[in-house]
Design a protein around this motif. Sequence first.
Motif, PDB file in Angstrom:
ATOM      1  N   CYS A  57     -10.567  -1.955   9.412  1.00 50.39           N
ATOM      2  CA  CYS A  57      -9.765  -2.244  10.589  1.00 50.39           C
ATOM      3  C   CYS A  57      -9.109  -0.967  11.100  1.00 50.39           C
ATOM      4  N   SER A  58      -8.526  -1.085  12.246  1.00 51.18           N
ATOM      5  CA  SER A  58      -7.771   0.041  12.786  1.00 51.18           C
ATOM      6  C   SER A  58      -6.566  -0.500  13.531  1.00 51.18           C
ATOM      7  N   ALA A  59      -5.391  -0.138  13.049  1.00 53.64           N
ATOM      8  CA  ALA A  59      -4.178  -0.566  13.748  1.00 53.64           C
ATOM      9  C   ALA A  59      -4.105   0.157  15.093  1.00 53.64           C
ATOM     10  N   HIS A  60      -4.751   1.292  15.165  1.00 55.85           N
ATOM     11  CA  HIS A  60      -4.748   2.119  16.368  1.00 55.85           C
ATOM     12  C   HIS A  60      -5.525   1.458  17.504  1.00 55.85           C
ATOM     13  N   THR A  61      -6.778   1.084  17.232  1.00 58.86           N
ATOM     14  CA  THR A  61      -7.592   0.433  18.277  1.00 58.86           C
ATOM     15  C   THR A  61      -7.421  -1.087  18.222  1.00 58.86           C
ATOM     16  N   GLY A 121       0.830  -1.205   0.000  1.00 64.11           N
ATOM     17  CA  GLY A 121       0.000   0.000   0.000  1.00 64.11           C
ATOM     18  C   GLY A 121       0.855   1.242   0.000  1.00 64.11           C
ATOM     19  N   ARG A 122       0.182   2.355  -0.079  1.00 68.15           N
ATOM     20  CA  ARG A 122       0.874   3.645  -0.119  1.00 68.15           C
ATOM     21  C   ARG A 122       1.656   3.868   1.173  1.00 68.15           C
ATOM     22  N   PRO A 123       2.699   4.687   1.120  1.00 70.64           N
ATOM     23  CA  PRO A 123       3.380   5.075   2.358  1.00 70.64           C
ATOM     24  C   PRO A 123       2.363   5.704   3.315  1.00 70.64           C
ATOM     25  N   ASN A 124       2.493   5.385   4.595  1.00 68.83           N
ATOM     26  CA  ASN A 124       1.622   5.934   5.649  1.00 68.83           C
ATOM     27  C   ASN A 124       0.228   5.355   5.710  1.00 68.83           C
ATOM     28  N   ALA A 125      -0.034   4.317   4.930  1.00 69.34           N
ATOM     29  CA  ALA A 125      -1.360   3.705   4.986  1.00 69.34           C
ATOM     30  C   ALA A 125      -1.546   2.978   6.317  1.00 69.34           C
ATOM     31  N   GLY A 126      -0.416   2.578   6.933  1.00 67.45           N
ATOM     32  CA  GLY A 126      -0.503   1.885   8.217  1.00 67.45           C
ATOM     33  C   GLY A 126       0.036   0.465   8.169  1.00 67.45           C
ATOM     34  N   LYS A 127       0.854   0.163   7.183  1.00 68.19           N
ATOM     35  CA  LYS A 127       1.358  -1.199   7.032  1.00 68.19           C
ATOM     36  C   LYS A 127       2.192  -1.630   8.239  1.00 68.19           C
ATOM     37  N   SER A 128       3.138  -0.770   8.632  1.00 65.13           N
ATOM     38  CA  SER A 128       4.019  -1.237   9.707  1.00 65.13           C
ATOM     39  C   SER A 128       3.252  -1.305  11.031  1.00 65.13           C
ATOM     40  N   SER A 129       2.282  -0.424  11.216  1.00 64.29           N
ATOM     41  CA  SER A 129       1.461  -0.515  12.427  1.00 64.29           C
ATOM     42  C   SER A 129       0.685  -1.839  12.442  1.00 64.29           C
ATOM     43  N   LEU A 130       0.147  -2.208  11.303  1.00 63.99           N
ATOM     44  CA  LEU A 130      -0.602  -3.468  11.231  1.00 63.99           C
ATOM     45  C   LEU A 130       0.324  -4.656  11.452  1.00 63.99           C
ATOM     46  N   ARG A 144      11.395   0.714   6.628  1.00 60.82           N
ATOM     47  CA  ARG A 144      11.019   1.817   5.763  1.00 60.82           C
ATOM     48  C   ARG A 144      10.551   3.045   6.545  1.00 60.82           C
ATOM     49  N   VAL A 145       9.761   2.793   7.607  1.00 58.64           N
ATOM     50  CA  VAL A 145       9.222   3.936   8.338  1.00 58.64           C
ATOM     51  C   VAL A 145      10.317   4.786   8.940  1.00 58.64           C
ATOM     52  N   ARG A 146      11.389   4.113   9.344  1.00 55.76           N
ATOM     53  CA  ARG A 146      12.410   4.867  10.063  1.00 55.76           C
ATOM     54  C   ARG A 146      13.334   5.640   9.138  1.00 55.76           C
ATOM     55  N   LEU A 196      -9.285  -1.611   4.788  1.00 56.23           N
ATOM     56  CA  LEU A 196      -9.570  -0.181   4.937  1.00 56.23           C
ATOM     57  C   LEU A 196      -9.179   0.186   6.365  1.00 56.23           C
ATOM     58  N   ASN A 197      -7.973   0.733   6.466  1.00 57.46           N
ATOM     59  CA  ASN A 197      -7.394   0.989   7.792  1.00 57.46           C
ATOM     60  C   ASN A 197      -7.750   2.399   8.284  1.00 57.46           C
ATOM     61  N   LYS A 198      -7.430   2.648   9.543  1.00 62.09           N
ATOM     62  CA  LYS A 198      -7.700   3.923  10.232  1.00 62.09           C
ATOM     63  C   LYS A 198      -9.207   4.173  10.360  1.00 62.09           C
ATOM     64  N   ARG A 199      -9.901   3.095  10.606  1.00 65.03           N
ATOM     65  CA  ARG A 199     -11.337   3.191  10.770  1.00 65.03           C
ATOM     66  C   ARG A 199     -11.704   4.174  11.885  1.00 65.03           C
ATOM     67  N   ASP A 200     -10.838   4.246  12.911  1.00 69.14           N
ATOM     68  CA  ASP A 200     -11.110   5.147  14.035  1.00 69.14           C
ATOM     69  C   ASP A 200     -11.176   6.608  13.590  1.00 69.14           C
ATOM     70  N   LEU A 201     -10.618   6.923  12.421  1.00 70.24           N
ATOM     71  CA  LEU A 201     -10.641   8.312  11.952  1.00 70.24           C
ATOM     72  C   LEU A 201     -11.815   8.580  11.005  1.00 70.24           C
ATOM     73  N   VAL A 202     -12.572   7.527  10.694  1.00 66.64           N
ATOM     74  CA  VAL A 202     -13.636   7.683   9.696  1.00 66.64           C
ATOM     75  C   VAL A 202     -14.999   7.695  10.384  1.00 66.64           C
TER      76      VAL A 202
HETATM   77  P1  GDP Z   1       3.243   2.598   6.582  1.00 69.84           P
HETATM   78  O1  GDP Z   1       4.073   3.660   5.930  1.00 69.84           O
HETATM   79  O2  GDP Z   1       2.177   2.103   5.651  1.00 69.84           O
HETATM   80  O3  GDP Z   1       4.017   1.495   7.187  1.00 69.84           O
HETATM   81  O4  GDP Z   1       2.405   3.345   7.739  1.00 69.84           O
HETATM   82  P2  GDP Z   1       2.662   3.405   9.320  1.00 69.84           P
HETATM   83  O5  GDP Z   1       2.264   2.123   9.953  1.00 69.84           O
HETATM   84  O6  GDP Z   1       4.002   3.938   9.579  1.00 69.84           O
HETATM   85  O7  GDP Z   1       1.551   4.468   9.733  1.00 69.84           O
HETATM   86  C1  GDP Z   1       1.609   5.814   9.292  1.00 69.84           C
HETATM   87  C2  GDP Z   1       0.981   6.695  10.333  1.00 69.84           C
HETATM   88  O8  GDP Z   1      -0.419   6.372  10.464  1.00 69.84           O
HETATM   89  C3  GDP Z   1       1.588   6.526  11.706  1.00 69.84           C
HETATM   90  O9  GDP Z   1       1.644   7.795  12.307  1.00 69.84           O
HETATM   91  C4  GDP Z   1       0.623   5.615  12.433  1.00 69.84           C
HETATM   92  O10 GDP Z   1       0.605   5.847  13.827  1.00 69.84           O
HETATM   93  C5  GDP Z   1      -0.708   6.035  11.826  1.00 69.84           C
HETATM   94  N1  GDP Z   1      -1.698   4.946  11.816  1.00 69.84           N
HETATM   95  C6  GDP Z   1      -1.533   3.690  11.352  1.00 69.84           C
HETATM   96  N2  GDP Z   1      -2.676   2.987  11.503  1.00 69.84           N
HETATM   97  C7  GDP Z   1      -3.574   3.808  12.088  1.00 69.84           C
HETATM   98  C8  GDP Z   1      -4.956   3.668  12.489  1.00 69.84           C
HETATM   99  O11 GDP Z   1      -5.593   2.630  12.343  1.00 69.84           O
HETATM  100  N3  GDP Z   1      -5.549   4.773  13.026  1.00 69.84           N
HETATM  101  C9  GDP Z   1      -4.883   5.943  13.198  1.00 69.84           C
HETATM  102  N4  GDP Z   1      -5.536   6.942  13.737  1.00 69.84           N
HETATM  103  N5  GDP Z   1      -3.597   6.112  12.823  1.00 69.84           N
HETATM  104  C10 GDP Z   1      -2.948   5.059  12.278  1.00 69.84           C
END
Ligand code: GDP
Length: 496
Positions: free
Chosen positions: A387-391, A243-252, A297-299, A354-360
């Motif tokens: 889904c939400s990697a956050h919650t 997925g795109r950068p910042n989509a939440g891959k590493s959080s997941l 990648r994130v770092r 569909l990640n970051k559900r907590d923001l939608v």
């Molecule tokens: P990657 O580049 O796809 O690996 O994305 P990261 O996992 O680094 O996430 C990018 C940013 O989105 C970080 O600041 C995460 O904390 C944030 N993030 C990831 N998943 C979620 C989520 O489900 N909800 C919210 N609110 N933020 C998230």
Amino acid sequence: MKAVPKPIVDYSLPVVALVGRPNVGKSTMFNRLTSSHFAIVEDQPGVTRDRRYGNCEYDGRQFRVVDTGGIDFTAEGSIAVGMRRQAEMAIAEADVVLLIVDGQHGLLPDDREIFVKLRRAGKKILLVANKIDGPRHESHVNDMYELGCREIFGVSAAHGRGMPDLLDAILLALPVEEEEAQHVEPPLADFEHDDTALSEDALAAIEQAESAHEEDDGPGDEGPDTVSEADLSKDVIRIALVGRPNAGKSSLVNTLCGEERMLVDSTPGTTRDPIDTPILHGGQRFSLIDTAGIRRRVRVHEPSDRIAMTMAERAIERADVAVLVIDASEGIGEMDARIAGLVADAGRVLLIALNKRDLVPAARMKEIEAELDRKLQFVPWAHRMWCSAHTQKGVLKILDEATRCYRSFASRVKTSALNRFFAGIVEKHPPPLFQGKPIRLYYITQAQTRPPTFVVSVNYTEGMHFSYRRYLQNQLRETFGFVGTPIRLLARAKTK
Ligand code: GDP
Ligand code: GDP
């Protein structure tokens, strides 16, 4: 005025063919590509009237350009017939084909058909949306990702807009020169996973099915008709998060690799590759592909879109299941569609997270799903989940869903059930005539799994129209309960 010496035509140069419907801008493109001082247009006897050749030099490389568009469509009967001839010429002589479509008009059925034909022939195709004269036309280009190509070149042949990117891509797609052969990036917009590329085993399976069919009764297999319930639980399911950068891959990935799921052993079958991570969930083993890469990648720094695409492509290559992670709070982007196209092209299971559900807000969810339907309409079979990697809500469901879809991906349908299904279909909804001749479908066989690949034996392979293939695929899906996996369907001329 000094006469310009006429350069010698060099037949050893690679050939780039221009193919497309009338009026899409082939001759304008031809003129643009060949308008450098170097350009020559061959007018010597022997060059047939329906082809024009010229040379192009760009960034130190030369290639020949052939405009196959001089075909008189009225004489040929129809645009479809004319395009087929263009395609045949291009297939015969081109190293790279520019399939030019009218970017202001969008795709027409003829465009689609020619695309499928070129692709099946294993040609390197660059899809060019012409007449993109300004930003206001750009949105049309995005709609064309439904064909599943990884890149579409929105250009204006008349004004030169977008040409440098197209020329770069042409150079990448050209055959490698001797001295370059050491190291090359994989060409963009190249279709390596052409669905005619069957393994030896698959071909053997088809031969066997053919001879079984001659004897008029298929291999005697008993048991349930539906997708076979082979014991797949011992398989290690390889999952790539893309997925795109910042989509939440590493959080997941961090959630998925929770302590309770991490496998530290090196049981045969689990990967030992240090860049992948073996995990266990619900009794099923998985390997998360390129986890180290995702985390690293994130770092470091955010990769460019192009690098992100290449990384996605490599991960998809090694995976059974690709999870396309989308930051749903941002909507669905063009790059999401391109990655989905890569997955479909590679023939892997596609799961959309569909990640970051907590923001939608709940009220937005339906809109986002509708947007997804629209922009990813070329992969209607892909499963999606919120889904939400956050919650951490919904995250483990990715693994459950991957397991479910993997079963379809790796399943084989019994030949007897397949033949019964096929007889019913052919009777209920026979294919339309092809050039006035009836299309005969003789039998169907499943030649491969991962993804399920079916081969239909037919009298004229060209007669298997795109829409009829689509219909058969959908029927296979419905009848045998394939979920989340692409299904390939190949037509094969019946051998004597
Ligand atoms: P990657 O580049 O796809 O690996 O994305 P990261 O996992 O680094 O996430 C990018 C940013 O989105 C970080 O600041 C995460 O904390 C944030 N993030 C990831 N998943 C979620 C989520 O489900 N909800 C919210 N609110 N933020 C998230
Ligand atoms: P061909 O039949 O495919 O060879 O198409 P032509 O090159 O003859 O172009 C057909 C028409 O489209 C002509 O009127 C061109 O001027 C026009 N055309 C070609 N390229 C462009 C472009 O980039 N933008 C616009 N707006 N018109 C173009």
